[in-house]
Structure formats: C-alpha cells, structure tokens
Design a protein around this motif. Structure first.
Motif, PDB file in Angstrom:
ATOM      1  N   ALA A   1       0.852  -1.171   0.103  1.00 30.53           N
ATOM      2  CA  ALA A   1       0.094  -0.198   0.140  1.00 30.53           C
ATOM      3  C   ALA A   1       0.991   1.360   0.036  1.00 30.53           C
ATOM      4  O   ALA A   1       0.653   2.400  -0.788  1.00 30.53           O
ATOM      5  CB  ALA A   1      -1.053   0.133   1.393  1.00 30.53           C
ATOM      6  N   GLU A   2       1.979   1.297   0.905  1.00 30.79           N
ATOM      7  CA  GLU A   2       2.907   2.551   0.826  1.00 30.79           C
ATOM      8  C   GLU A   2       3.405   2.778  -0.578  1.00 30.79           C
ATOM      9  O   GLU A   2       3.367   4.168  -0.731  1.00 30.79           O
ATOM     10  CB  GLU A   2       3.877   2.350   1.893  1.00 30.79           C
ATOM     11  N   GLN A   3       3.888   1.865  -1.138  1.00 25.53           N
ATOM     12  CA  GLN A   3       4.556   1.995  -2.542  1.00 25.53           C
ATOM     13  C   GLN A   3       3.810   2.194  -3.808  1.00 25.53           C
ATOM     14  O   GLN A   3       4.341   2.903  -4.498  1.00 25.53           O
ATOM     15  CB  GLN A   3       5.776   1.038  -2.734  1.00 25.53           C
ATOM     16  N   THR A   4       2.600   1.663  -3.811  1.00 26.22           N
ATOM     17  CA  THR A   4       1.971   1.788  -5.167  1.00 26.22           C
ATOM     18  C   THR A   4       1.557   2.850  -5.565  1.00 26.22           C
ATOM     19  O   THR A   4       1.765   3.186  -6.895  1.00 26.22           O
ATOM     20  CB  THR A   4       0.702   0.663  -4.697  1.00 26.22           C
ATOM     21  N   PRO A   5       0.937   3.808  -4.948  1.00 27.47           N
ATOM     22  CA  PRO A   5       0.706   5.275  -5.485  1.00 27.47           C
ATOM     23  C   PRO A   5       2.074   5.847  -6.278  1.00 27.47           C
ATOM     24  O   PRO A   5       1.708   6.351  -7.492  1.00 27.47           O
ATOM     25  CB  PRO A   5       0.290   6.041  -4.607  1.00 27.47           C
ATOM     26  N   ALA A   6       2.947   5.571  -5.575  1.00 29.35           N
ATOM     27  CA  ALA A   6       4.323   6.406  -6.312  1.00 29.35           C
ATOM     28  C   ALA A   6       4.682   5.525  -7.699  1.00 29.35           C
ATOM     29  O   ALA A   6       5.155   6.075  -8.445  1.00 29.35           O
ATOM     30  CB  ALA A   6       5.646   6.416  -5.254  1.00 29.35           C
ATOM     31  N   GLU A   7       4.624   4.232  -7.517  1.00 22.81           N
ATOM     32  CA  GLU A   7       4.745   3.330  -8.527  1.00 22.81           C
ATOM     33  C   GLU A   7       3.968   3.821  -9.780  1.00 22.81           C
ATOM     34  O   GLU A   7       4.391   3.642 -10.946  1.00 22.81           O
ATOM     35  CB  GLU A   7       4.611   1.744  -8.113  1.00 22.81           C
ATOM     36  N   ALA A   8       2.774   4.131  -9.567  1.00 20.13           N
ATOM     37  CA  ALA A   8       1.807   4.501 -10.662  1.00 20.13           C
ATOM     38  C   ALA A   8       2.359   6.071 -11.103  1.00 20.13           C
ATOM     39  O   ALA A   8       2.329   6.235 -12.488  1.00 20.13           O
ATOM     40  CB  ALA A   8       0.420   4.451 -10.043  1.00 20.13           C
ATOM     41  N   TRP A   9       2.483   6.781 -10.123  1.00 18.41           N
ATOM     42  CA  TRP A   9       2.811   8.245 -10.782  1.00 18.41           C
ATOM     43  C   TRP A   9       4.148   8.348 -11.387  1.00 18.41           C
ATOM     44  O   TRP A   9       4.030   9.185 -12.446  1.00 18.41           O
ATOM     45  CB  TRP A   9       3.063   9.302  -9.539  1.00 18.41           C
ATOM     46  N   ARG A  10       4.965   7.648 -11.059  1.00 15.89           N
ATOM     47  CA  ARG A  10       6.384   7.532 -11.999  1.00 15.89           C
ATOM     48  C   ARG A  10       6.064   7.045 -13.206  1.00 15.89           C
ATOM     49  O   ARG A  10       7.045   7.442 -14.205  1.00 15.89           O
ATOM     50  CB  ARG A  10       7.367   6.847 -11.192  1.00 15.89           C
ATOM     51  N   ARG A  11       4.953   6.354 -13.469  1.00 11.00           N
ATOM     52  CA  ARG A  11       4.760   5.760 -14.691  1.00 11.00           C
ATOM     53  C   ARG A  11       3.831   6.640 -15.516  1.00 11.00           C
ATOM     54  O   ARG A  11       3.182   6.345 -16.616  1.00 11.00           O
ATOM     55  CB  ARG A  11       4.417   4.281 -14.686  1.00 11.00           C
ATOM     56  N   GLY A  12       3.321   7.687 -14.919  1.00  9.72           N
ATOM     57  CA  GLY A  12       2.323   8.737 -15.608  1.00  9.72           C
ATOM     58  C   GLY A  12       0.869   8.375 -15.294  1.00  9.72           C
ATOM     59  O   GLY A  12      -0.100   9.131 -15.988  1.00  9.72           O
ATOM     60  N   LEU A  13       0.528   7.535 -14.259  1.00 11.72           N
ATOM     61  CA  LEU A  13      -0.935   7.093 -14.011  1.00 11.72           C
ATOM     62  C   LEU A  13      -1.219   7.838 -12.524  1.00 11.72           C
ATOM     63  O   LEU A  13      -0.295   7.845 -11.770  1.00 11.72           O
ATOM     64  CB  LEU A  13      -1.041   5.526 -13.911  1.00 11.72           C
ATOM     65  N   ALA A  14      -2.239   8.381 -12.508  1.00  5.25           N
ATOM     66  CA  ALA A  14      -3.030   8.834 -11.440  1.00  5.25           C
ATOM     67  C   ALA A  14      -3.407   7.588 -10.530  1.00  5.25           C
ATOM     68  O   ALA A  14      -3.707   6.763 -11.023  1.00  5.25           O
ATOM     69  CB  ALA A  14      -4.116   9.834 -11.712  1.00  5.25           C
ATOM     70  N   ALA A  15      -3.294   7.988  -9.114  1.00  7.13           N
ATOM     71  CA  ALA A  15      -3.799   6.764  -8.387  1.00  7.13           C
ATOM     72  C   ALA A  15      -4.428   7.414  -7.078  1.00  7.13           C
ATOM     73  O   ALA A  15      -3.547   8.248  -6.184  1.00  7.13           O
ATOM     74  CB  ALA A  15      -2.350   5.906  -7.834  1.00  7.13           C
ATOM     75  N   ARG A  16      -5.383   6.942  -6.723  1.00  2.83           N
ATOM     76  CA  ARG A  16      -6.017   7.423  -5.415  1.00  2.83           C
ATOM     77  C   ARG A  16      -6.651   6.573  -4.720  1.00  2.83           C
ATOM     78  O   ARG A  16      -7.381   5.538  -5.027  1.00  2.83           O
ATOM     79  CB  ARG A  16      -7.156   8.860  -6.043  1.00  2.83           C
ATOM     80  N   THR A  17      -6.476   6.775  -3.330  1.00  2.00           N
ATOM     81  CA  THR A  17      -7.262   5.558  -2.321  1.00  2.00           C
ATOM     82  C   THR A  17      -8.792   6.118  -2.703  1.00  2.00           C
ATOM     83  O   THR A  17      -9.003   7.223  -1.987  1.00  2.00           O
ATOM     84  CB  THR A  17      -6.653   5.660  -1.095  1.00  2.00           C
TER      85      THR A  17
END
Length: 481
Positions: A204-220
């Motif tokens: 859970a902690e890493q997944t948003p940043a994994e998405a952002w760095r690949r150009g995808l938005a990520a929101r809980t």
C-alpha cells in the motif's frame, strides 16, 4: 514454511487433498441488498471483506449499461455477477482453471452472456494478453490483487489456497506489472479506471508512487481495517486529466501566469525551461536553476475553492513520497519543511532546499481560478546553496519529472464522475511535518523554539502556550538552516 521455494511438494500434496473435498455453498450480499448464491469448489477464493469493499466502490461509481468490464482474478465470479447487475458487459479471467469453471457456471446460471478466460498478468508468457484479457480496451478493470508481500509465506501463517489468493510471489510485483500495462495504453480505454486492492501489510505504501512515476494517477477511494490492525485499501488508477493541454515552452515570465491567462480546463499544465519572473511566497522571485522542472497546473476554474496551507502540505508530502520511492533513499535523505518546501541532503551532508509548492488564486467577479506551481531542481546548484534530485542518486530530466508530477497532481485534485474526491490523510501529513522537524530542527518564533503539538485541519501548526496556532511561516526562523 522453511523452504527456498514458495510452494514445495508437501504443499502440492495438500492441495491435491483439498481438491477431493466437497463444494461449499456460500451466500454473498451485494451492496444493493441482493443475495448471491454461490457453489464453490475447493481452491476457489470465496467472497470476503475485500470483495465487499470493492463492490461498494463500484456501486458508487454509477456504471452505465454497456460498460465494458474486465475482472482479473475472478475467483467465484461474485464481483462480475454484481457488475452484470449494474449493467456491465462482462469479461473475466483467472489463473486457476477451477475458478474459471466456477465463474462460467455462476454467470450462465444467471443468464449472463460473458467471456471467462484462463490466465492473468504474470512474469511468464502464457498465450499473451489476448488469452486472458481479450482483444479490447475496457471502461473498468478490477483486480482483487494478491496484496500481501511474499514475506507472508515465510511466516507460515497461510494455507496453500490462501497463499495463492493473498500473496504476491512475483519478484517485480503483480501490481507493478498491471500498472505498466495500463501505462502502456493496454487494457483501459482513454477514460477508463482500474481498481486494485492494496494492504498496509503489503504494497500500500509504495503503489501510488509506482503509478505516478509511470504517468498514472492513483487515489485511495475506500478502506477497511481488520482486527489485527491491517488496513485494506482500494486504489483507483487512471490516465490523468485526459483532454487537458500540456505545454512545454523554452522561456516565459511565469508558468503560473501562462496557465491563468491561456488555459480554461482543469489539469492544463505549462512547463518552462526558463522563468524570468517566477514567483515564490509573498511575491519573492522563484530562482531559475539549470535543468529544473518549473511547471504550473490549473487546478480549479469557475468554483470558489479557498485553498489552505493543508493543500500545500498535501502536494509537498506527495512529492516527497514520489521521490523517496523512486530513489529508494533513506528516511533521512529527504523531507518536507512546513509548509511548502522539499529539502534533500546534499553530497556535503547538509539539508538544502530542492523544491517548493505555491498556490495562486485569481478572481474576477464570480469567476474563480486556482493555479498550482511546483518547482524542483533536478541538479544541485554549483555553489551548493540548493540541493537537487540528483543528490538522491536519480538522473531525471525535467520532462520525465513533469509527467510523474502531473499524475500526482491529478491524484490529489482531479474531479471524475463517480470517483470520490481525494481525502486529506492528516495523520500521514502530520508525520511528514514532524519528520521534517527532526531533520531540520524545530522552528523559532521570536527567538524561542516552538513546542509543536501537531496540525489543525487547515495545516497550521498547533502550538503549546499563549498563541495556540501558527499559520504564517514568515514569522518563523529555523535554527539549523
């Protein structure tokens, strides 16, 4: 477990014994009150709290008739049955052939015409994407991902069936493989949304940043907490601000001014290689370092939205999280300085400013526009006054960083029909501020160190003493900076 491999011969024997067991009758209640009868053969994952959590999110998304739906890891087929109730056109897949047969049976019994395929994302090639995802793009992709890290195997707390359903033994991470597919334009159509589960005991902690760095938005968009303290979250993934213009210019007076003057759609962004009149807080000049990322976004156009210090903190904390996850740096190499600066440890070992966040609002009559400016140094200044992202061991150009930050901004502020707005994680942000104090020293007010108790809802510092609130950083000095 004790062995080097996730699944050993003893586990295979136990699984064979499981296959000889009788099917289990299970009833599951959907968020709309209907009761689904399921007959589950052994090794097929039954609907549980995570299934209900995902279903509650989808129920709130107001899916329309004909929505193209893909469920990865369909298990019993409960979620796909519910999606069909909402009017979706169903495609589902699972790596477990028993689950494929089970889902097919349940959908057929309900009179639902669907494609149920065998396979799913993974490190090996097994017929390719078309085998399990079909040859189309979807409006909604759902995956109740194996959300525990492989360390759960070593603890020996799960049986073979639960291991297959709960645990991600892929060295890269199955959630990362899905994010990469989505970022490459696969599975989702341009305005589609994917929903995945992530656990505080897993990724859970890493997944948003994994998405952002690949150009995808990520929101809980939803969470539930179990008795043991584990928090399970549903994360929404999408392409940020589709249809909003993104401009790159060589030189300009101010990217904030450019966005305010020429853009009318939220999410529009301007990045400049040079700014001649860039602004910081209280009209100060925003210094222009070589190769820095200097960009602005139109966050709101038309509605009266009063931004607060908390908005700056939200952006700053997310930027720290992005860079920390990208570089895998230590906790003490980067931090947030209240209320709007990012500090990084230089090669000389001292903390120095590497980036900043600024909101500006312009109102004309009833028209209200809010712009967000973000600056980040990709390299340190030659004189050593400022730090840069290169001090974290990252070799990023401004365009790459802009793409990641564009996704980050959308995650916090983009408004999508049916998707809940981003919630303020006050606990996370307060912890980031306190961590900044531990590295930079506590701020001084009139020469005295402030005893900071935390943050209020607006992001101001809560102070012990006669003046309980501090919301103006201009009144503070910092002993170590």
């Amino acid at each position: 477990m004790g062995g080097k491999e996730p699944f050993e011969s003893a586990h295979a024997e136990e699984e064979i014994q499981r296959l000889a067991r009788s099917a289990q009758h299970v009833q599951w209640s959907t968020p709309r009150g209907s009761v689904v009868d399921l007959m589950l053969p052994p090794t097929v994952y039954p609907p549980r709290e995570d299934t209900t959590l995902l279903a509650s999110v989808l129920n709130g998304q107001r899916l329309s008739n004909g929505t193209q739906w893909l469920e990865i890891g369909c298990g019993s087929g409960a979620l796909s049955l519910f999606a069909a109730e909402l009017g979706c056109t169903i495609t589902a897949c699972d790596v477990n052939p028993m689950a494929v047969a089970c889902t097919r049976k349940h959908l057929q019994a309900a009179g639902i015409d669907a494609d149920v395929l065998e396979g799913g994302p993974g490190p090996g090639e097994d017929g390719g994407l078309s085998q399990w995802g079909g040859d189309r793009l979807y409006d909604v992709v759902v995956w109740n991902t194996p959300y525990l890290s492989s360390s759960a195997l070593a603890e020996g707390s799960l049986g073979p069936m639960e291991e297959a359903a709960f645990t991600d033994t892929d060295s890269k991470g199955l959630h990362v493989r899905l994010i990469e597919m989505l970022a490459e334009g696969r599975l989702l159509n341009e305005q589609g949304i994917a929903y995945i589960t992530v656990s505080s005991s897993g990724f859970a902690e890493q997944t948003p940043a994994e998405a952002w760095r690949r150009g995808l938005a990520a929101r809980t968009v939803a969470q539930t907490q179990f008795d043991d303290g584990e928090v399970l979250s549903v994360l929404a993934l999408w392409r940020p601000y589709t249809g909003s213009p993104i401009h790159s210019v060589g030189a300009t007076k101010s990217t904030n001014d450019d966005v305010l003057a020429f853009s009318s759609k939220p999410g529009a962004s301007v990045r400049a290689e040079q700014q001649t009149e860039g602004r910081g807080r209280h009209g100060r000049r925003w210094l222009n370092l070589e190769d820095a990322m200097m960009a602005s976004w139109l966050v709101e156009d038309g509605l009266t939205w009063m931004h607060s210090t908390m908005d700056q903190l939200r952006v700053g904390e997310a930027l720290v999280r992005l860079l920390k996850g990208w570089s895998v740096c230590g906790e003490n190499e980067i931090c947030l300085k209240w209320p709007n600066d990012v500090y990084i440890r230089t090669a000389e070992g001292r903390m120095a400013k590497a980036g900043g966040v600024l909101f500006e609002a312009v109102s004309q009559g009833r028209k209200h526009r809010l712009v967000l400016g973000i600056g980040a140094n990709t390299r340190a200044s030659s004189g050593g006054e400022f730090a840069g992202i290169a001090d974290l061991g990252l070799d990023l150009d401004a365009a790459t960083l802009h793409s990641a930050v564009h996704a980050l901004v959308a995650s916090l502020f983009e408004s999508l029909d049916g998707l809940p707005p981003s919630k303020v994680d006050s606990i996370r942000i307060e912890a980031a501020v306190m961590h900044g104090f531990s590295l930079l020293g506590k701020p001084l007010y009139r020469g005295e160190e402030l005893a900071v108790d935390g943050l209020n809802e607006g992001g101001a510092l809560i102070i012990k003493g006669d003046e309980p609130i501090m919301d103006d950083p201009e009144l503070l000095t910092w002993s170590t900076l």
